[in-house]
Design an enzyme around this catalytic site. Structure first.
Site, short mmCIF file in Angstrom:
data_model
loop_
_atom_site.label_atom_id
_atom_site.label_comp_id
_atom_site.label_asym_id
_atom_site.label_seq_id
_atom_site.Cartn_x
_atom_site.Cartn_y
_atom_site.Cartn_z
N THR A 50 0.85 -1.19 0.00
CA THR A 50 0.00 0.00 0.00
C THR A 50 0.89 1.24 0.00
OG1 THR A 50 -1.61 -1.25 1.28
CG2 THR A 50 -1.96 1.11 1.16
N THR A 107 -3.40 0.52 -3.34
CA THR A 107 -2.83 -0.75 -2.87
C THR A 107 -2.98 -1.88 -3.87
OG1 THR A 107 -2.79 -2.28 -0.98
CG2 THR A 107 -4.95 -1.56 -1.73
N GLU A 141 -6.48 -8.68 -3.58
CA GLU A 141 -7.42 -8.01 -2.68
C GLU A 141 -8.52 -8.92 -2.15
OE1 GLU A 141 -6.82 -4.93 -0.78
OE2 GLU A 141 -6.10 -4.67 -2.83
N SER A 159 -11.53 -2.57 4.07
CA SER A 159 -10.17 -2.05 3.99
C SER A 159 -9.81 -1.29 5.26
CB SER A 159 -10.09 -1.09 2.79
OG SER A 159 -8.87 -0.40 2.80
N SER A 160 -8.52 -1.25 5.56
CA SER A 160 -8.04 -0.40 6.66
C SER A 160 -7.64 0.99 6.18
CB SER A 160 -6.82 -1.06 7.33
OG SER A 160 -7.20 -2.22 8.01
#
Lengths: 178, 385
Positions: free
Chosen positions: A1, A19, A40, A61-62
């Site tokens: 990322t 990312t 992903e 997602s973070s």
């Protein structure tokens, strides 16, 4: 990322996080196009309890590309980061360091972070204050040291007339401006 | 013998104007000198390498917008940090438009393909999730296209030129990339994949920091996308080549998946934080989780003093750690809203002051509460990035 923070001359700002997920993504290379593919779909693994992925669905997602703007519009903080599950604590601590603890943006990003792991223990970067670690132990926390620092934050702050960009040295970053 | 009243007025006006001009020059001079690097008076870019930050800066200096600079810096990052991102991935933008005062989010995260395997999740705990079955439909270039369509000032092609120029003769492997290529947890996997074609030399050894990397196929793709736009990647010759290549490795990604990919343009989530408003990306990004944590922490009224002694630092980090633990219990809520059973009301509540206050009341001096204390029993332990 990877994260990019930009603050332009007209005051517009962009915080963007991109990312392919894991290092080198799916490790699948398209030789005709030169493209490395993401992995992903692995981010759906936290959905295991519900157990189903729908076509067209985006995985959780973070990523937290964020922009802070003061009420008078004069101060800004453009911030975001990379490092999987470390993104959230790294960005939280950058904001806390800058807004509440009075650090300049470079120190705010550089400061060693703590995060929590899947079993609610704490993990700290190697340079984290040992005295604080001992005190956290005394409060009953389980504290471990991270083997490496994958948390990387890129930020631009504006206080008064100057813009201060900072790219994280954890990834040999270097910012620019004019 | 005195000057006439009219002449006196003129003289006073001239003196006043000269003084004003002098003050303005002095102010500019002082600002410039105060804003010496690493601070800057006009604009700034923070990407994850010096080269890519400089490319973003150059685009701004050519009259590009913040979005133009971001896209140019990202295209560069895809080349200098290929382990992190690239055209085969996805992106989320949070954009503040100073002329309208509005913030919006462009979500170009990858999507599950149409023929997604029904039992993929059963594979989650069976080792390192690499290989073609984990590939989602890339959104990166559609994201750039949408952002550029809305906010771009320079021609699309201009944003690709610096990176094409950088990559065309080959690049030296950056130290960070070299570290990943030689990492003992990564190299055994890399060694067995099609990435060998890119990152291994003719003698069969992985390239290291400083080695020359030639990447002509990507140069050609960047040129084609620069000329023909994002459609080149999603429904052009590049799309056909990409699908052909990865099908050989068992991928189910189809030309229809690429053609049908759509970006989502949505409102940010936001909270007040003292004098500031914090804007971040909504689910499936983790903006709501970030705001939840900040909302909990703001109630502790931290100041510089909160870090001034060892005991105060420890107390402060204890509260931060507890807030992070409570956040773990909420992460399951940040799924893709179009496919979610979790209503928007739940997300609004997550970033509300009342919920933050409720959580704050459950934070005490202990750091050894069981998982049930943090309402996190339902959350899987698999991290997501």
């Amino acid at each position: 990322t990877s994260h990019v923070s930009v603050l332009a001359e007209d005051g517009s700002a962009v915080s963007a996080t991109s990312t392919i997920n894991y290092p080198f993504g799916a490790m699948v290379y398209s030789p005709q196009t030169g493209i490395i593919l993401n992995n992903e779909l692995a981010d759906f693994c936290m959905k295991q309890s519900s157990g189903r992925i729908s076509p067209g669905e985006m995985p959780p997602s973070s990523m937290t590309p964020s922009i802070l703007i003061s009420r008078d519009g004069q101060s800004k903080l453009v911030v975001g980061g990379s490092g999987g599950q470390l993104i959230i604590p790294a960005v939280v601590l950058t904001i806390a360091n800058k807004l509440w603890f009075g650090y300049d943006v470079d120190e705010a990003v550089k400061a060693p972070i703590l995060c929590t792991n899947g079993t609610n223990g704490i993990e700290v970067e190697k340079a984290f204050d040992k005295g604080v670690v001992a005190a956290l132990h005394q409060k009953g926390h389980t504290v471990k040291t991270m083997p490496w620092s994958l948390n990387v934050v890129q930020a631009v702050s504006k206080d008064g007339p100057c813009l201060f960009p900072y790219s994280d040295l954890r990834k040999n970053g270097q910012a620019s401006g004019y | 013998m005195g000057l006439s009243r009219g002449k006196l007025c003129c003289l006073a006006l001239v003196v006043g104007l000269v003084a004003l001009a002098g003050a303005a020059v002095l102010a500019v001079f002082l600002t410039r000198s105060r804003c010496a690097p690493p601070r800057y008076p006009r604009a700034a870019v923070a990407a994850d390498t010096q080269t890519c930050s400089d490319i973003g800066r150059d685009i701004l200096q050519q009259g590009g917008s913040a979005v133009d600079a971001t896209i140019a810096a990202l295209i560069c990052s895809a080349v200098l940090n290929p382990q992190s991102m690239g055209l085969g991935g996805g992106i989320i933008f949070t954009i503040y438009n100073a002329s309208t005062g509005k913030v919006e989010v462009l979500n170009a995260r990858e999507r599950a393909p149409q023929k997604i395997s029904g039992n993929l999740l059963a594979e989650c705990n069976k080792g390192f999730p690499v290989g073609s079955r984990w590939i989602a439909v890339p959104g990166e270039l559609r994201g750039y296209e949408e952002a550029h369509k809305r906010y771009g000032k320079l021609p699309w092609k201009t944003l690709f030129e610096p990176t094409i120029k950088l990559l065309d003769p080959g690049i030296r492997i950056p130290e960070v990339v070299g570290r990943f290529l030689s990492h003992p947890m990564i190299q055994p996997h890399l060694n067995k994949t099609s990435l060998r074609k890119l990152f291994y030399n003719k003698q069969g050894a992985a390239l290291g920091a400083g080695d020359l990397l030639r990447w002509p196929a990507l140069v050609e793709t960047l040129r084609a996308v620069a000329e023909n736009g994002a459609d080149e990647f999603y429904q052009g010759t590049t799309a056909e080549k990409l699908v052909q290549d990865i099908a050989k490795e068992g991928s189910i990604l189809s030309l229809d998946d690429l053609r049908d990919y759509r970006v989502e343009v949505v409102s940010p989530v936001n909270i007040s934080l003292g004098e500031y408003t914090v804007y971040s990306a909504p689910r499936p990004a983790a903006g709501p989780i970030l705001l939840f944590i900040l909302n909990v922490l703001k109630g502790f009224n931290f100041t510089k003093d909160s870090m001034s002694t060892l005991s105060q630092s420890a107390e402060t980090y204890h509260y931060i750690a507890e807030a992070l633990k409570f956040a773990n219990g909420q992460r399951v809520k940040v799924d893709h809203p179009a496919f979610s059973q979790t209503g928007e009301g739940v997300l609004s509540q997550l970033i509300s002051d009342s919920f933050a206050s409720h959580v704050r009341q459950r934070i005490d001096e202990r750091g050894d509460h069981p998982a049930s204390h943090y309402d996190s029993a339902q959350v899987g332990t698999t991290p997501f990035g």
